[in-house]
Design an enzyme around this catalytic site. Sequence first.
Site, PDB file in Angstrom:
ATOM      1  N   GLN A  50       3.371 -22.522  31.295  1.00 24.31           N
ATOM      2  CA  GLN A  50       4.067 -23.551  30.509  1.00 24.31           C
ATOM      3  C   GLN A  50       3.652 -24.947  30.992  1.00 24.31           C
ATOM      4  O   GLN A  50       3.831 -25.283  32.169  1.00 24.31           O
ATOM      5  CB  GLN A  50       5.576 -23.386  30.683  1.00 24.31           C
ATOM      6  CG  GLN A  50       6.090 -22.039  30.160  1.00 24.31           C
ATOM      7  CD  GLN A  50       7.357 -21.584  30.869  1.00 24.31           C
ATOM      8  OE1 GLN A  50       7.499 -21.785  32.077  1.00 24.31           O
ATOM      9  NE2 GLN A  50       8.256 -20.953  30.137  1.00 24.31           N
ATOM     10  N   GLU A  78      13.202 -26.513  18.780  1.00 22.20           N
ATOM     11  CA  GLU A  78      11.899 -27.179  18.784  1.00 22.20           C
ATOM     12  C   GLU A  78      11.756 -28.206  17.671  1.00 22.20           C
ATOM     13  O   GLU A  78      10.893 -29.071  17.724  1.00 22.20           O
ATOM     14  CB  GLU A  78      10.785 -26.131  18.609  1.00 22.20           C
ATOM     15  CG  GLU A  78      10.452 -25.414  19.884  1.00 22.20           C
ATOM     16  CD  GLU A  78       9.852 -24.055  19.647  1.00 22.20           C
ATOM     17  OE1 GLU A  78       9.683 -23.330  20.631  1.00 22.20           O
ATOM     18  OE2 GLU A  78       9.589 -23.690  18.475  1.00 22.20           O
ATOM     19  N   ASP A 111       5.138 -12.594  28.645  1.00 21.53           N
ATOM     20  CA  ASP A 111       5.656 -13.919  28.301  1.00 21.53           C
ATOM     21  C   ASP A 111       6.261 -14.586  29.541  1.00 21.53           C
ATOM     22  O   ASP A 111       6.637 -13.908  30.496  1.00 21.53           O
ATOM     23  CB  ASP A 111       6.772 -13.802  27.250  1.00 21.53           C
ATOM     24  CG  ASP A 111       6.224 -13.504  25.855  1.00 21.53           C
ATOM     25  OD1 ASP A 111       5.012 -13.625  25.635  1.00 21.53           O
ATOM     26  OD2 ASP A 111       7.048 -13.149  24.983  1.00 21.53           O
ATOM     27  N   ARG A 132      -2.290 -17.427  28.575  1.00 22.01           N
ATOM     28  CA  ARG A 132      -1.898 -18.139  27.346  1.00 22.01           C
ATOM     29  C   ARG A 132      -1.215 -19.430  27.794  1.00 22.01           C
ATOM     30  O   ARG A 132      -0.312 -19.386  28.640  1.00 22.01           O
ATOM     31  CB  ARG A 132      -0.916 -17.301  26.528  1.00 22.01           C
ATOM     32  CG  ARG A 132      -0.278 -18.104  25.380  1.00 22.01           C
ATOM     33  CD  ARG A 132       1.023 -17.483  24.893  1.00 22.01           C
ATOM     34  NE  ARG A 132       0.835 -16.215  24.237  1.00 22.01           N
ATOM     35  CZ  ARG A 132       1.779 -15.257  24.196  1.00 22.01           C
ATOM     36  NH1 ARG A 132       2.942 -15.448  24.799  1.00 22.01           N
ATOM     37  NH2 ARG A 132       1.543 -14.129  23.589  1.00 22.01           N
ATOM     38  N   LYS A 178       3.624 -24.981  25.669  1.00 21.24           N
ATOM     39  CA  LYS A 178       4.306 -26.164  26.228  1.00 21.24           C
ATOM     40  C   LYS A 178       5.518 -25.756  27.063  1.00 21.24           C
ATOM     41  O   LYS A 178       5.826 -26.375  28.064  1.00 21.24           O
ATOM     42  CB  LYS A 178       4.749 -27.090  25.097  1.00 21.24           C
ATOM     43  CG  LYS A 178       3.591 -27.825  24.442  1.00 21.24           C
ATOM     44  CD  LYS A 178       4.070 -28.968  23.563  1.00 21.24           C
ATOM     45  CE  LYS A 178       2.910 -29.578  22.813  1.00 21.24           C
ATOM     46  NZ  LYS A 178       3.331 -30.666  21.907  1.00 21.24           N
ATOM     47  N   HIS A 204       1.249 -25.576  17.991  1.00 22.48           N
ATOM     48  CA  HIS A 204       1.114 -25.990  16.579  1.00 22.48           C
ATOM     49  C   HIS A 204       0.928 -27.493  16.523  1.00 22.48           C
ATOM     50  O   HIS A 204       1.101 -28.100  15.475  1.00 22.48           O
ATOM     51  CB  HIS A 204       2.377 -25.621  15.790  1.00 22.48           C
ATOM     52  CG  HIS A 204       2.940 -24.291  16.148  1.00 22.48           C
ATOM     53  ND1 HIS A 204       3.851 -24.110  17.147  1.00 22.48           N
ATOM     54  CD2 HIS A 204       2.685 -23.068  15.641  1.00 22.48           C
ATOM     55  CE1 HIS A 204       4.143 -22.833  17.259  1.00 22.48           C
ATOM     56  NE2 HIS A 204       3.454 -22.179  16.366  1.00 22.48           N
TER      57      HIS A 204
HETATM   58  P1  FDA Z   1       5.567 -29.277  19.485  1.00 21.29           P
HETATM   59  O1  FDA Z   1       6.907 -28.761  19.842  1.00 21.29           O
HETATM   60  O2  FDA Z   1       5.202 -30.644  19.923  1.00 21.29           O
HETATM   61  O3  FDA Z   1       5.387 -29.123  17.929  1.00 21.29           O
HETATM   62  C1  FDA Z   1       4.220 -29.574  17.243  1.00 21.29           C
HETATM   63  C2  FDA Z   1       4.438 -29.353  15.742  1.00 21.29           C
HETATM   64  O4  FDA Z   1       4.533 -27.944  15.465  1.00 21.29           O
HETATM   65  C3  FDA Z   1       5.755 -29.915  15.219  1.00 21.29           C
HETATM   66  O5  FDA Z   1       5.608 -31.261  14.880  1.00 21.29           O
HETATM   67  C4  FDA Z   1       6.000 -29.027  14.016  1.00 21.29           C
HETATM   68  O6  FDA Z   1       5.190 -29.420  12.931  1.00 21.29           O
HETATM   69  C5  FDA Z   1       5.505 -27.688  14.469  1.00 21.29           C
HETATM   70  N1  FDA Z   1       6.580 -26.862  15.081  1.00 21.29           N
HETATM   71  C6  FDA Z   1       6.739 -26.569  16.386  1.00 21.29           C
HETATM   72  N2  FDA Z   1       7.809 -25.767  16.559  1.00 21.29           N
HETATM   73  C7  FDA Z   1       8.336 -25.558  15.333  1.00 21.29           C
HETATM   74  C8  FDA Z   1       9.451 -24.812  14.860  1.00 21.29           C
HETATM   75  N3  FDA Z   1      10.218 -24.107  15.687  1.00 21.29           N
HETATM   76  N4  FDA Z   1       9.714 -24.816  13.522  1.00 21.29           N
HETATM   77  C9  FDA Z   1       8.916 -25.497  12.661  1.00 21.29           C
HETATM   78  N5  FDA Z   1       7.835 -26.218  13.071  1.00 21.29           N
HETATM   79  C10 FDA Z   1       7.552 -26.255  14.376  1.00 21.29           C
HETATM   80  N6  FDA Z   1       7.242 -20.616  25.354  1.00 21.29           N
HETATM   81  C11 FDA Z   1       7.632 -20.154  26.571  1.00 21.29           C
HETATM   82  O7  FDA Z   1       8.390 -20.837  27.267  1.00 21.29           O
HETATM   83  N7  FDA Z   1       7.187 -18.938  27.026  1.00 21.29           N
HETATM   84  C12 FDA Z   1       6.321 -18.171  26.307  1.00 21.29           C
HETATM   85  O8  FDA Z   1       5.940 -17.087  26.754  1.00 21.29           O
HETATM   86  C13 FDA Z   1       5.900 -18.653  25.027  1.00 21.29           C
HETATM   87  N8  FDA Z   1       5.030 -17.940  24.261  1.00 21.29           N
HETATM   88  C14 FDA Z   1       4.518 -18.512  23.118  1.00 21.29           C
HETATM   89  C15 FDA Z   1       3.514 -17.852  22.391  1.00 21.29           C
HETATM   90  C16 FDA Z   1       2.900 -18.473  21.324  1.00 21.29           C
HETATM   91  C17 FDA Z   1       1.817 -17.764  20.583  1.00 21.29           C
HETATM   92  C18 FDA Z   1       3.303 -19.793  20.934  1.00 21.29           C
HETATM   93  C19 FDA Z   1       2.643 -20.509  19.796  1.00 21.29           C
HETATM   94  C20 FDA Z   1       4.323 -20.414  21.595  1.00 21.29           C
HETATM   95  C21 FDA Z   1       4.950 -19.782  22.686  1.00 21.29           C
HETATM   96  N9  FDA Z   1       5.978 -20.405  23.370  1.00 21.29           N
HETATM   97  C22 FDA Z   1       6.387 -19.895  24.580  1.00 21.29           C
HETATM   98  C23 FDA Z   1       6.697 -21.562  22.758  1.00 21.29           C
HETATM   99  C24 FDA Z   1       6.133 -22.892  23.219  1.00 21.29           C
HETATM  100  O9  FDA Z   1       6.449 -23.103  24.562  1.00 21.29           O
HETATM  101  C25 FDA Z   1       6.708 -24.055  22.381  1.00 21.29           C
HETATM  102  O10 FDA Z   1       8.101 -24.109  22.541  1.00 21.29           O
HETATM  103  C26 FDA Z   1       6.380 -23.981  20.900  1.00 21.29           C
HETATM  104  O11 FDA Z   1       5.089 -23.516  20.691  1.00 21.29           O
HETATM  105  C27 FDA Z   1       6.518 -25.359  20.224  1.00 21.29           C
HETATM  106  O12 FDA Z   1       5.627 -26.262  20.824  1.00 21.29           O
HETATM  107  P2  FDA Z   1       4.257 -26.785  20.150  1.00 21.29           P
HETATM  108  O13 FDA Z   1       3.161 -26.538  21.133  1.00 21.29           O
HETATM  109  O14 FDA Z   1       4.043 -26.170  18.845  1.00 21.29           O
HETATM  110  O15 FDA Z   1       4.420 -28.351  20.096  1.00 21.29           O
END
Ligand code: FDA
Length: 303
Positions: free
Chosen positions: A159, A288, A130, A180, A183, A223
């Site tokens: 990221q 988030e 990670d 991977r 964001k 997501h």
């Molecule tokens: P965004 O934040 O724009 O969210 C899009 C939509 O997703 C939201 O509108 C909501 O519907 C849903 N959503 C997102 N987060 C939610 C929550 N907490 N609760 C409920 N709904 C939510 N980061 C990092 O810095 N280092 C890492 O190693 C990782 N590893 C990692 C692995 C995997 C498999 C995932 C999916 C994510 C990570 N992350 C991570 C976290 C990543 O950086 C980020 O903070 C989250 O995925 C939220 O961002 P989205 O891409 O979902 O977009």
Amino acid sequence: MLRNALLYFSRQRALRNWVETSPIAWRLSSRFIAGHRLEDAITACLKVRAEGITATLDYLGESVRSLDEASACRDMYVTILHGMRSAGVEPNVSLKLTQFGLDFSIDACEENVALVAKTAMEVGGFVRIDMESSEYTERTLDIVTRLHQRHANCGAVIQAYLHRSANDIDRLNAACIRVRLCKGAYLEPPALAFESKAEVDRNYMELAGKLLTAGVYPAIATHDERILERVERFAANNNIRKDAFEFEMLYGIRRDLQKRLIGEGYRLRLYIPFGEAWYPYFMRRLAERPANVVFLARNLFRH
Ligand code: FDA
């Protein structure tokens, strides 16, 4: 704004004590966390496997206080890999280098992760390192690059909010290291990271394009419905097969999208955390999504 404030205040001990002892916080956190024990996590893996979804297990814990604690985490990860294999689940783990002793010794940390990667090799598994906050980015990428030369079954996380990420992806693609793309979940200064969602999303798509066309089996971790649709379109327009990459999501988030992707024939892996040290992970999930904070606050004041 709220996200940054929450990430900032989550470092305060008083808030930590308050949240850690609150039954409602634990109840909300159990939406994102499979449980305290490895058995709970394996049960979660088996459950999602029945829906055609693979998993990566994260044993919660970061910033350990000694190299002894780091060794204990390393041993736990070895146990996890064997446990997944025995349960008939594809052995796949995600770990953080600060959990493996990075704050104390780069060499000891690297050897700890090497043992996990070696075990993963023996059981036919994979280790994802990670990415933590930017003070660790360079060291993390250096360690992953060296480890990959010894054990090809390990990969990195990039990221999209960091300005440096395009160069990092070029470097990882050139070394054939699996990436991977996410964001980014930490509090970063504007000098290092894009601040607006629009900028982060634009960079995410650019980086996803680089990975899908020149990377090795990339993982698109988000997501964000709009990004998912754009990635699907990009892959189709560029004749990239559905089994040439995977989508990844966090346990407990957007079950509707998980089902849709699986139904459309895409590969999907869930990041499933478990363990007792749930506070930092939980606070990042809260930050988030403002609705999560409102829900927690409303219930805390009710109790
Ligand atoms: P965004 O934040 O724009 O969210 C899009 C939509 O997703 C939201 O509108 C909501 O519907 C849903 N959503 C997102 N987060 C939610 C929550 N907490 N609760 C409920 N709904 C939510 N980061 C990092 O810095 N280092 C890492 O190693 C990782 N590893 C990692 C692995 C995997 C498999 C995932 C999916 C994510 C990570 N992350 C991570 C976290 C990543 O950086 C980020 O903070 C989250 O995925 C939220 O961002 P989205 O891409 O979902 O977009």
